[in-house]
Design a protein around this motif. Structure first.
Motif, mmCIF file in Angstrom:
data_model
loop_
_atom_site.group_PDB
_atom_site.id
_atom_site.type_symbol
_atom_site.label_atom_id
_atom_site.label_comp_id
_atom_site.label_asym_id
_atom_site.label_seq_id
_atom_site.Cartn_x
_atom_site.Cartn_y
_atom_site.Cartn_z
ATOM 1 N N LEU A 1 -13.529 -19.236 -29.864
ATOM 2 C CA LEU A 1 -13.785 -19.258 -31.294
ATOM 3 C C LEU A 1 -14.748 -20.405 -31.647
ATOM 4 O O LEU A 1 -15.733 -20.226 -32.334
ATOM 5 C CB LEU A 1 -12.468 -19.424 -32.065
ATOM 6 C CG LEU A 1 -12.550 -19.112 -33.558
ATOM 7 C CD1 LEU A 1 -12.907 -17.637 -33.763
ATOM 8 C CD2 LEU A 1 -11.215 -19.430 -34.226
ATOM 9 N N SER A 2 -14.480 -21.591 -31.040
ATOM 10 C CA SER A 2 -15.268 -22.743 -31.456
ATOM 11 C C SER A 2 -16.701 -22.666 -30.943
ATOM 12 O O SER A 2 -17.635 -22.993 -31.663
ATOM 13 C CB SER A 2 -14.604 -24.046 -31.013
ATOM 14 O OG SER A 2 -14.708 -24.150 -29.597
ATOM 15 N N THR A 3 -16.907 -22.196 -29.709
ATOM 16 C CA THR A 3 -18.283 -22.126 -29.238
ATOM 17 C C THR A 3 -19.046 -21.013 -29.956
ATOM 18 O O THR A 3 -20.253 -21.093 -30.107
ATOM 19 C CB THR A 3 -18.381 -21.912 -27.717
ATOM 20 O OG1 THR A 3 -17.573 -20.802 -27.392
ATOM 21 C CG2 THR A 3 -17.979 -23.137 -26.949
ATOM 22 N N ALA A 4 -18.336 -20.011 -30.426
ATOM 23 C CA ALA A 4 -19.023 -18.973 -31.195
ATOM 24 C C ALA A 4 -19.528 -19.536 -32.510
ATOM 25 O O ALA A 4 -20.535 -19.091 -33.046
ATOM 26 C CB ALA A 4 -18.083 -17.806 -31.451
ATOM 27 N N THR B 1 -20.258 -22.855 -33.087
ATOM 28 C CA THR B 1 -21.212 -23.946 -32.927
ATOM 29 C C THR B 1 -21.993 -23.775 -31.639
ATOM 30 O O THR B 1 -21.524 -23.159 -30.692
ATOM 31 C CB THR B 1 -20.503 -25.322 -32.889
ATOM 32 O OG1 THR B 1 -19.617 -25.312 -31.780
ATOM 33 C CG2 THR B 1 -19.742 -25.588 -34.165
ATOM 34 N N THR B 2 -23.166 -24.359 -31.634
ATOM 35 C CA THR B 2 -23.984 -24.306 -30.430
ATOM 36 C C THR B 2 -23.633 -25.495 -29.550
ATOM 37 O O THR B 2 -22.836 -26.362 -29.955
ATOM 38 C CB THR B 2 -25.481 -24.386 -30.782
ATOM 39 O OG1 THR B 2 -25.732 -25.688 -31.305
ATOM 40 C CG2 THR B 2 -25.863 -23.336 -31.790
ATOM 41 N N VAL B 3 -24.244 -25.537 -28.369
ATOM 42 C CA VAL B 3 -23.988 -26.675 -27.482
ATOM 43 C C VAL B 3 -24.443 -27.976 -28.114
ATOM 44 O O VAL B 3 -24.010 -29.049 -27.726
ATOM 45 C CB VAL B 3 -24.699 -26.506 -26.116
ATOM 46 C CG1 VAL B 3 -24.038 -25.409 -25.315
ATOM 47 C CG2 VAL B 3 -26.182 -26.266 -26.328
ATOM 48 N N HIS B 4 -25.321 -27.866 -29.102
ATOM 49 C CA HIS B 4 -25.767 -29.090 -29.774
ATOM 50 C C HIS B 4 -24.873 -29.434 -30.944
ATOM 51 O O HIS B 4 -25.179 -30.318 -31.719
ATOM 52 C CB HIS B 4 -27.207 -28.930 -30.258
ATOM 53 C CG HIS B 4 -28.139 -28.555 -29.149
ATOM 54 N ND1 HIS B 4 -28.408 -29.403 -28.092
ATOM 55 C CD2 HIS B 4 -28.830 -27.419 -28.909
ATOM 56 C CE1 HIS B 4 -29.240 -28.801 -27.249
ATOM 57 N NE2 HIS B 4 -29.510 -27.592 -27.723
ATOM 58 N N GLY B 5 -23.785 -28.668 -31.058
ATOM 59 C CA GLY B 5 -22.831 -28.959 -32.134
ATOM 60 C C GLY B 5 -23.295 -28.487 -33.495
ATOM 61 O O GLY B 5 -22.840 -28.974 -34.523
ATOM 62 N N LEU B 6 -24.240 -27.555 -33.520
ATOM 63 C CA LEU B 6 -24.737 -27.060 -34.811
ATOM 64 C C LEU B 6 -24.040 -25.741 -35.162
ATOM 65 O O LEU B 6 -23.690 -24.965 -34.260
ATOM 66 C CB LEU B 6 -26.245 -26.824 -34.746
ATOM 67 C CG LEU B 6 -27.094 -28.042 -34.351
ATOM 68 C CD1 LEU B 6 -28.562 -27.660 -34.302
ATOM 69 C CD2 LEU B 6 -26.878 -29.194 -35.333
ATOM 70 N N SER B 7 -23.875 -25.489 -36.432
ATOM 71 C CA SER B 7 -23.209 -24.255 -36.878
ATOM 72 C C SER B 7 -24.144 -23.061 -36.664
ATOM 73 O O SER B 7 -25.287 -23.050 -37.138
ATOM 74 C CB SER B 7 -22.843 -24.368 -38.358
ATOM 75 O OG SER B 7 -22.798 -23.100 -38.944
ATOM 76 N N VAL B 8 -23.621 -22.073 -35.943
ATOM 77 C CA VAL B 8 -24.432 -20.885 -35.679
ATOM 78 C C VAL B 8 -24.735 -20.155 -36.980
ATOM 79 O O VAL B 8 -25.854 -19.699 -37.229
ATOM 80 C CB VAL B 8 -23.703 -19.945 -34.696
ATOM 81 C CG1 VAL B 8 -24.461 -18.630 -34.535
ATOM 82 C CG2 VAL B 8 -23.528 -20.622 -33.354
#
Ligand SMILES: *[C@@H]1O[C@H](CO)[C@@H](O)[C@H](O)[C@H]1NC(C)=O
Ligand SMILES: *[C@@H]1O[C@H](CO)[C@@H](O)[C@H](O)[C@H]1NC(C)=O
Ligand SMILES: *[C@@H]1O[C@H](CO)[C@@H](O)[C@H](O)[C@H]1NC(C)=O
Ligand SMILES: *[C@@H]1O[C@H](CO)[C@@H](O)[C@H](O)[C@H]1NC(C)=O
Length: 948
Positions: A57-60, A62-69
Motif C-alpha cells: 500500500l505504502s509504495t503504491a 509514494t515513490t522511492v524518493h518519498g513523493l506522492s504518486v
C-alpha cells in the motif's frame, strides 16, 4: 506633423537581434539538453538498482524518493495544461452561446440597416482595406440562444419560434455592440471614493499576479452608463501605476437579474465563461517612475523600468524552463522516477503563462523609447503584445511595431484627441489613427474609463473618421479590431450568423455627432426596459468623405480671399448685403476682415482684377470664432510638469494675466480648430479648479504685450467650491461661510480699495455688480447655498451680483432657481458622468435619462455655455455644441447651439465679445456641428486669415 516639438526624424533601426541575444537563446537550449540527459541517467541508474517488489500500500502511494504518486500524476496532468495553446473560441457551429441562460425568448429585429462588419464576399483584401464592399444593408436580424441566428431580408414570422419578441428598427442603423479595449469600470467605481478604488495594486512594481476581477464591483452604476452608449463588452485592465499591473478580464455589461443574468457577480459578467484566453496589463514610462520613483526601491527611470521588466521575465522564464524539464523527464521516464514535484510558484504563474503564449498582453507605452525598449523585451523573452495602449507616438515609428516578436505588429489603442496632459502625452497627433492605418497597422479607440466616459467611446471613433481614418476603419476601431485583438474574432464585432447576439440599434449614423442607442441587446437579451428615445429626424447615413484624409496641417496666411458657396450664416454682419438674393453667399475678405457678404458683385469685380484667390465651398458655413473658457490654456503647456505650468495657487490670490504663457502648442492647435479666444483663471488646486481673476486673451498672440492680445485683463473673479475646497478649508460649510464673509465685507466698504489689484478690490467690483463672480461647483446643495449667499449680499447692497457657475453637474436640479436668480451655468464637462461625489446626481442622457443637464437648464431658461473642462477639448468644442443641437429634440437652432461655445460665454460674464466685426470668424465646409465638417479659414482678429 507638428515639427515644432523638435522630434528627431525616425530612422529605421530594425534588423536582426544582436548577437548576444541569440547567444542567450543557444545557451539555454544547451542547458536544457544537459539537464534532460542528467535526469535520464539518474532514472536509469535507479531503475537498475531497484528490485521490483510486489507493491505494498505504502509504495503504491509514494515513490522511492518519498513523493506522492497521486500528486505526481496530478502534476503530470498539469504539464498538459501548461503546454496547451489556447485557440480563439468558435462562433459558427455553436448551437448556443455559452453565456445564454434558458428562458430567454428569441428576438426578431425587423427593418434594420445592418453594418455587418466585413465587406461583401469576393472583395479583395486590398479593396477591403480601402473600404470597398462595405455598406449598410437592409435586413432583419434574428437572435436566438444568445446568438445571431439569421441576418436576412424579410424574415417571415412563420419561420421563427412562436414565442419570438419583435422589435421594429424602422430602418435605423444596427451594429454589433461596441467593444472598449481599455476600461477600468467596476474596478474604479464612480463616483471616486477611496473605499471603492481598486485599480492599481501599488504594493510592488511587479504584480503580474493580481487580478482586476478581484476588484470589479458589479454594482458600479457606470457599467450601466457605459452600456447606454452601446458598449456591450469591455476589457477591464488594472491601472498603469506599476510596470506589471496584473491580469485583466473581458466582461459584458449585462449584470444581475435586471439585465437577464442569473446572478450579480463578476464571474457571471465574463464574456468568455470558458476562459480560453487570459489577459494581462503592463505599463512603461512616466507612471511607474512617478509612483515608484518616490520610494526607495524605484524604478526611478526608464532604465530602471526596463531592468524591472527583464528581471521579472527572466524569473518567469526560468520557472518555465524548470517546468518543461520536469514535464519532459516525467513523460519520458515516468513520474515514479522523478525526484521532485513539478516546480510551481503562484507568484510567477501568470507571467509564465504569458511566456507560454496563453495570455493576451496589453501594454501601456506612450513614447518611442518606451516602445522600443518593450519591443526589445518581446524579442528577448519571446512573447507577443496584442496592443500598445496610450500609444501616442506609435504613429511616428511603425517600423518599431513591425519588429515586435511574433510577426503580428501590436495594435495601437488610442484616444482620438486627448493629449498634452503630461510629458509623454505632449507629442501626439489627432491624425495618429489615420497614419497608423496608412502604414498597415491597426488603430483602436478606447476610453480608459473613467479618464474618458466610455459611454462615448464611439465618439472617439467618430473623431478618428473626422481626422482622416476611413469610415469603415473608424467603425472597425471599436468593433472588429478590438474583437480580433482580444481573440474574439469569431464571436464579437460582427453582425453575422454564429456571432454573439450583442447588437445595438442607433437613432442616427453611429459615427454622427450625438448618435445614441435606441436599444441594446447582450446575448440576445434587451438591456433597457423602458429606454428614453430622442426625437430625431429620419436617419441620414454619412456618405464617407475621402477628402477628410487630406490633411492640411499648416495654414496659408492670406489678407485677401473670397469664399463662395457659403450656404449658412451663423453670424450677422454689418457688411451683409441687405438686398434679397439667392444663397449661397459669397464672403469677401480684404485686409483680413470681412468686407462683403452676399452677391458682392462690385467687390468680386475688384477682386478679380486684383487676382484675389477664390475658394469654392460645398455647403459653406460662416460663424463667430470659438471661445475656450474654464481650463488652463494660456497658463500651461504640460499639466503635470512644474516647469510647463503656472501651478496651483492654493490660497494665494492671483491674476491670470500675470501668469500668461502664450505661443504654446495647445494654443496653436486650438487656433486651427477655431478657438481664437480664451478665458482662463489660475488653478486653485489641480485641473478644473479656479481661484483669482481670469484673463481673456487672443490665442494667436505671441506674448501678452502684443497689441490687442489681452481683451479682458480681469474677466471675472473665481473661487472653487467643489470637493477640492476641503484642501484649504476645514469644512465645506467653512468654505461657504468664508466666501459669504468676504462678499459682505466688500459690501460694507464705503469706497473702492486703493490697491486696484487686490482681492478686496475685485470683491468690491463684484458686489457693485461690475465684475462677474464665477464659482467652480458641481453639487446642487452647494449651488443652493450659494444662491442664498448671493441673496444675502444683494439684500445688503441692493445691487444684483453677476454670478455664474462653472462645472454644474448637478445644476439641473436647481435650474428654475438659477433662472430666477439670473445665474448662468458653464457646463464643464458638458455631460457629467459622476466622476466625483459632488456630481453624483448627473444625467447621462438617453436611453437612461430624458436629456442631460443642458437640456434641463435650457428648458428652464438659464443662460448656458459649454466650458473647456480639459485643454485637449479645444479640438472638438464645436462638436460638443453639435451634441446639444442633435440631441435637444429641436429646441435649439444651429446658431443658438453654436452660441454655447462662443457668444453665451460673454453674456454670462457681461463682457463684450471680440466678434466677427473685429475679424474673429470661422469659415467651415459643412456644418461645424457635424462630424464631417472641416475648418477652412480662421480669422483670429490679428489681420491675416489662416486658410486651410
Ligand atoms: C422600414 O422603415 C422605414 C423608415 O421608417 C420605412 O420607410 C419603411 O417602409 C420600412 N420598411 C419596412 C419593410 O417595413
Ligand atoms: C440559472 O438559474 C436557474 C434557476 O435559478 C438554474 O436552473 C440554472 O441552472 C442557472 N443557470 C446557470 C448557467 O447558472
Ligand atoms: C486710500 O487713498 C486715500 C486718498 O488717496 C487715502 O485718504 C486713504 O487713506 C487710502 N486708504 C488706505 C486704506 O490706504
Ligand atoms: C422628455 O422631456 C421632455 C421635456 O424636456 C418632454 O417633452 C418629453 O416628453 C420627455 N420624454 C420622455 C420620453 O419622457
Amino acid at each position: 506633423m507638428d515639427r515644432k516639438d523638435g522630434l528627431p526624424a525616425y530612422t529605421d533601426v530594425a534588423g536582426h537581434p544582436p548577437a548576444w541575444r541569440q547567444g542567450r537563446v543557444r545557451r539555454s537550449r544547451v542547458l536544457r539538453f544537459a539537464v534532460l540527459a542528467c535526469l535520464a541517467f539518474i532514472a536509469f541508474a535507479q531503475w537498475k538498482q531497484i528490485s521490483v517488489p510486489k507493491p505494498t500500500l505504502s509504495t503504491a502511494q509514494t515513490t522511492v524518493h518519498g513523493l506522492s504518486v497521486k500528486r505526481l500524476e496530478d502534476d503530470l496532468a498539469i504539464c498538459a495544461k501548461l503546454r496547451s495553446r489556447p485557440t480563439n473560441p468558435i462562433g459558427l457551429g455553436r448551437d448556443r452561446n455559452a453565456r445564454y441562460l434558458d428562458g430567454h425568448a428569441p428576438t426578431l429585429i425587423k427593418n434594420a440597416s445592418v453594418w455587418v462588419g466585413e465587406p461583401v464576399e469576393g472583395t479583395s483584401a486590398e479593396d477591403a482595406r480601402k473600404g470597398k464592399g462595405y455598406s449598410w444593408i437592409p435586413a432583419d436580424v434574428y437572435l436566438e440562444y444568445g446568438l445571431i441566428k439569421r441576418v436576412e431580408s424579410a424574415i417571415a414570422m412563420s419561420s421563427v419560434s412562436a414565442d419570438t419578441l419583435t422589435f421594429d428598427a424602422k430602418g435605423r442603423p444596427l451594429t454589433t455592440g461596441i467593444i472598449d479595449m481599455h476600461s477600468h469600470a467596476g474596478a474604479n467605481s464612480l463616483p471616486d471614493l477611496f473605499g471603492w478604488e481598486d485599480t492599481n495594486e501599488v504594493s510592488g512594481d511587479i504584480t503580474p499576479y493580481v487580478r482586476s476581477i478581484d476588484g470589479i464591483q458589479p454594482g458600479d452604476h457606470q457599467l450601466q452608463v457605459i452600456k447606454s452608449g452601446g458598449v456591450t463588452t469591455s476589457l477591464i485592465l488594472p491601472g498603469s501605476a506599476n510596470n506589471m499591473g496584473g491580469e485583466a478580464y473581458v466582461i459584458k455589461h449585462a449584470i444581475g437579474k435586471p439585465d437577464g443574468r442569473n446572478e450579480t457577480s463578476a464571474a457571471d459578467m465574463l464574456a468568455d465563461p470558458d476562459r480560453n484566453w487570459r489577459f494581462m496589463k503592463m505599463a512603461c514610462g512616466e507612471n511607474p517612475k512617478r509612483v515608484y520613483g518616490r520610494f526607495e526601491h524605484g524604478p526611478s527611470s526608464r532604465m530602471g523600468e526596463s531592468w524591472e521588466f527583464r528581471h521579472a521575465f527572466e524569473t518567469a522564464a526560468s520557472l518555465v524552463r524548470r517546468q518543461d524539464d520536469w514535464c519532459d523527464a516525467a513523460a519520458a521516464f515516468g513520474v515514479q522516477n522523478v525526484k521532485e514535484y513539478l516546480p510551481q510558484e503562484l507568484k510567477w504563474e501568470s507571467l509564465s503563462a504569458l511566456l507560454r503564449g496563453q495570455v493576451h498582453l496589453n501594454t501601456h507605452c506612450y513614447t518611442i523609447p518606451d516602445l522600443e525598449a518593450f519591443v526589445d523585451h518581446t524579442n528577448e523573452f519571446k512573447f507577443i503584445v496584442r496592443a500598445f495602449h496610450h500609444a501616442h507616438q506609435t504613429y511616428l515609428v511603425p517600423e518599431i511595431l513591425k519588429r515586435a516578436y511574433g510577426g503580428d505588429p501590436p495594435a495601437s489603442a488610442l484616444f482620438a484627441d486627448n493629449m498634452w496632459y503630461k510629458a509623454e502625452a505632449y507629442i501626439a497627433s489627432e491624425y495618429a489613427g489615420k497614419i497608423l492605418y496608412d502604414n498597415g497597422l491597426t488603430p483602436i479607440y478606447v476610453s480608459d474609463n473613467p479618464v474618458l466616459n466610455a459611454q462615448h467611446v464611439l465618439f472617439e471613433a467618430a473623431k478618428g473618421y473626422r481626422y482622416g481614418l476611413p469610415y469603415h476603419a473608424a467603425l472597425a476601431s471599436v468593433t472588429t479590431a478590438p474583437a480580433e485583438r482580444l481573440g474574439f474574432a469569431e464571436r464579437l464585432g460582427k453582425v453575422k450568423p454564429g456571432f454573439d447576439a450583442d447588437v445595438v440599434v442607433w437613432d442616427s449614423d453611429p459615427l454622427s455627432v450625438g448618435a445614441t442607442p435606441v436599444q441594446v441587446w447582450i446575448d440576445g437579451t434587451a438591456q433597457f426596459e423602458d429606454p428614453v428615445e430622442l426625437q430625431k429626424p429620419a436617419v441620414e447615413f454619412i456618405v464617407p468623405d475621402e477628402s477628410l484624409a487630406t490633411i492640411v496641417e499648416e495654414p496659408t496666411l492670406m489678407d485677401n480671399v473670397i469664399f463662395t458657396g457659403v450656404s449658412t450664416l451663423l453670424v450677422a454682419h454689418s457688411k451683409q448685403e441687405s438686398s434679397p438674393h439667392d444663397k449661397p453667399y459669397n464672403v469677401v475678405l480684404s485686409g483680413g476682415k470681412i468686407t462683403c457678404i452676399g452677391l458682392c458683385t462690385a467687390e468680386l469685380q475688384v477682386a478679380s482684377a486684383a487676382k484675389t484667390p477664390v475658394i469654392g465651398l460645398k455647403n459653406g458655413y460662416l460663424s463667430e470664432s470659438i471661445t475656450a473658457f474654464g481650463a488652463t490654456v494660456g497658463l500651461n503647456a504640460i499639466d503635470y510638469e512644474t516647469s510647463g505650468d503656472n501651478g496651483d495657487d492654493g490660497e494665494v490670490f492671483s491674476r491670470g494675466e500675470d501668469g500668461l504663457q502664450l505661443d504654446s502648442k495647445k494654443l496653436h492647435i486650438g487656433y486651427r480648430y477655431g478657438v481664437t479666444k480664451a478665458i482662463s483663471a489660475p488653478k486653485f488646486n489641480g485641473g478644473g479648479t479656479h481661484h483669482g481673476t481670469s484673463v481673456g486673451f487672443l490665442t494667436g498672440s505671441t506674448t501678452q504685450i502684443e497689441k490687442g492680445a489681452v481683451f479682458a485683463s480681469d474677466a471675472a473673479l473665481h473661487y472653487t467650491l467643489d470637493l477640492s475646497a476641503r484642501a484649504t478649508e476645514t469644512t465645506f460649510s467653512a468654505a461657504i461661510g468664508h466666501l459669504r464673509r468676504k462678499l459682505l465685507d466688500a459690501a460694507a466698504l464705503s469706497q473702492a480699495p486703493n490697491d486696484t489689484y487686490s482681492e478686496t478690490s475685485f470683491l468690491y467690483k463684484v458686489v457693485q455688480g461690475t465684475l462677474a463672480l464665477v464659482i467652480t461647483v458641481h453639487s446642487a446643495d452647494t449651488i443652493a447655498a450659494l444662491l442664498k449667499v448671493k441673496a444675502a449680499v444683494e439684500d445688503k447692497t441692493g445691487t444684483p451680483i453677476r454670478l455664474a457657475i462653472i462645472g454644474g453637474a448637478e445644476s439641473w436640479i436647481v435650474a428654475d432657481e438659477l433662472a430666477a436668480a439670473n445665474v448662468g451655468v458653464v457646463l464643464a464637462p458638458l455631460q457629467s458622468y459622476s466622476m466625483s461625489w459632488d456630481q453624483l446626481r448627473s444625467l447621462t442622457g438617453a436611453p437612461l435619462t430624458n436629456g442631460t443637464a443642458i437640456d434641463k437648464l435650457l428648458d428652464a431658461g438659464v443662460i448656458t455655455a459649454i466650458g473647456l473642462q480639459e485643454d485637449h477639448v479645444v479640438h472638438h468644442l464645436a462638436l460638443l455644441a453639435g451634441t446639444v443641437y442633435k440631441n435637444g429634440g429641436g429646441k435649439l437652432s444651429e446658431k443658438r447651439a453654436f452660441d454655447l461655445v462662443s457668444t453665451n460665454v460673454y453674456m454670462l460674464l457681461g463682457l463684450k465679445e471680440p466678434n466677427v466685426e473685429e475679424g474673429h470668424f470661422l469659415v467651415y465646409e459643412g456644418s461645424p456641428l457635424e462630424i464631417g465638417s472641416r475648418v477652412k479659414a480662421v480669422g483670429g482678429g490679428r489681420g491675416s486669415v489662416s486658410v486651410f
